[in-house]
Design a protein around this motif. Sequence first.
Motif, PDB file in Angstrom:
ATOM      1  N   LEU A  89      38.335  45.844  35.286  1.00  0.00           N
ATOM      2  CA  LEU A  89      38.737  46.897  35.885  1.00  0.00           C
ATOM      3  C   LEU A  89      37.897  48.064  36.174  1.00  0.00           C
ATOM      4  N   LYS A  91      34.877  47.409  37.247  1.00  0.00           N
ATOM      5  CA  LYS A  91      34.077  47.065  38.169  1.00  0.00           C
ATOM      6  C   LYS A  91      34.684  47.043  39.789  1.00  0.00           C
ATOM      7  N   LYS A  92      36.068  46.741  39.620  1.00  0.00           N
ATOM      8  CA  LYS A  92      37.000  46.605  40.601  1.00  0.00           C
ATOM      9  C   LYS A  92      38.521  47.253  40.201  1.00  0.00           C
ATOM     10  N   ARG A  93      38.746  48.241  40.917  1.00  0.00           N
ATOM     11  CA  ARG A  93      40.032  48.746  40.538  1.00  0.00           C
ATOM     12  C   ARG A  93      41.287  47.925  41.106  1.00  0.00           C
ATOM     13  N   ASP A  94      41.227  47.576  42.361  1.00  0.00           N
ATOM     14  CA  ASP A  94      42.367  46.776  42.627  1.00  0.00           C
ATOM     15  C   ASP A  94      42.289  45.326  42.369  1.00  0.00           C
ATOM     16  N   ILE A  95      41.686  44.991  41.195  1.00  0.00           N
ATOM     17  CA  ILE A  95      41.451  43.583  40.892  1.00  0.00           C
ATOM     18  C   ILE A  95      42.911  42.770  40.824  1.00  0.00           C
ATOM     19  N   ASP A 172      41.705  36.907  40.843  1.00  0.00           N
ATOM     20  CA  ASP A 172      40.417  37.232  40.599  1.00  0.00           C
ATOM     21  C   ASP A 172      40.189  36.781  39.023  1.00  0.00           C
ATOM     22  N   ILE A 256      31.987  39.998  39.266  1.00  0.00           N
ATOM     23  CA  ILE A 256      32.721  40.630  39.999  1.00  0.00           C
ATOM     24  C   ILE A 256      32.343  41.451  40.967  1.00  0.00           C
ATOM     25  N   ALA A 257      32.485  41.339  42.165  1.00  0.00           N
ATOM     26  CA  ALA A 257      31.998  42.192  43.171  1.00  0.00           C
ATOM     27  C   ALA A 257      32.861  43.067  43.935  1.00  0.00           C
TER      28      ALA A 257
END
Length: 257
Positions: A89, A91-95, A172, A256-257
């Motif tokens: 999270l 790295k990507k909030r809406d994972i 993800d 994670i991108a």
Amino acid sequence: MNIQLYCPKPKNELNLNLLAECEQLDWIDRIGKPSDRPFLIIEEGHLGLADPSWPKILPVFVDFQSAASTHRRLHGGGAGQAVAKAVGLNKKRDISVWDGTAGLARDSFVLASLGAQVILFERNPVVYLLLKNGFDNLSLTGDSELMAIHQRLVLHSGSFLDHSQTDAAPPDVIYLDPMFPERQKSAKVKKDMALFHDIVGADEDADSLLAPALDLATFRVVVKRPKQAPPLAGRKPSTELIGKSNRFDIYTKRAIA
């Protein structure tokens, strides 16, 4: 074996619908007084798992509006928490996360409160019923923040291995927190949680969950383990996040991108 259900106030308006729902299940037997073995209990619209020594020992509820849950949501460290870092999270909030062993959903609730989209799978029917009640009650709150969190949580009965029950895209991240057998009774384990462990038992097939989870997850699989426990299936993780009593084993497939 069927599980027994006790409702001290069956005519309470908050209890009526829940009591009727439970009585439709053929593996639940309603009783007129507390049992001498663990039983389900309905109190003020909440479904709990009670110990025979109830009310001395409080039941186990799934209550996302409890003081403990609220404190963790507001003051637990946010995205800095180990579980949030472990799933990515930061790295990507809406994972998107599949929680393959939902349990009491405490970690999933934290992840959803931080923006993750979480699908939970629970195969134990008693635990699923507790979770469903917790989610039903969460959906009725008038709090806009809690309602937004509820929208990011989806509950399924059964195993994540039977993912045909959901038409969601591959996640993800898959998060696993299999029940680990207690080596000994400890004063550090609260009596209510010891009861939960006794009812659910250990996930004896936990090792078999890792390989299919790695096949399904896009970026990584995260496994929560007791600090001194061996890695799942004896497979060394890509990296670890170690806390006071638990650790998070992270199996990375790609960044994670």
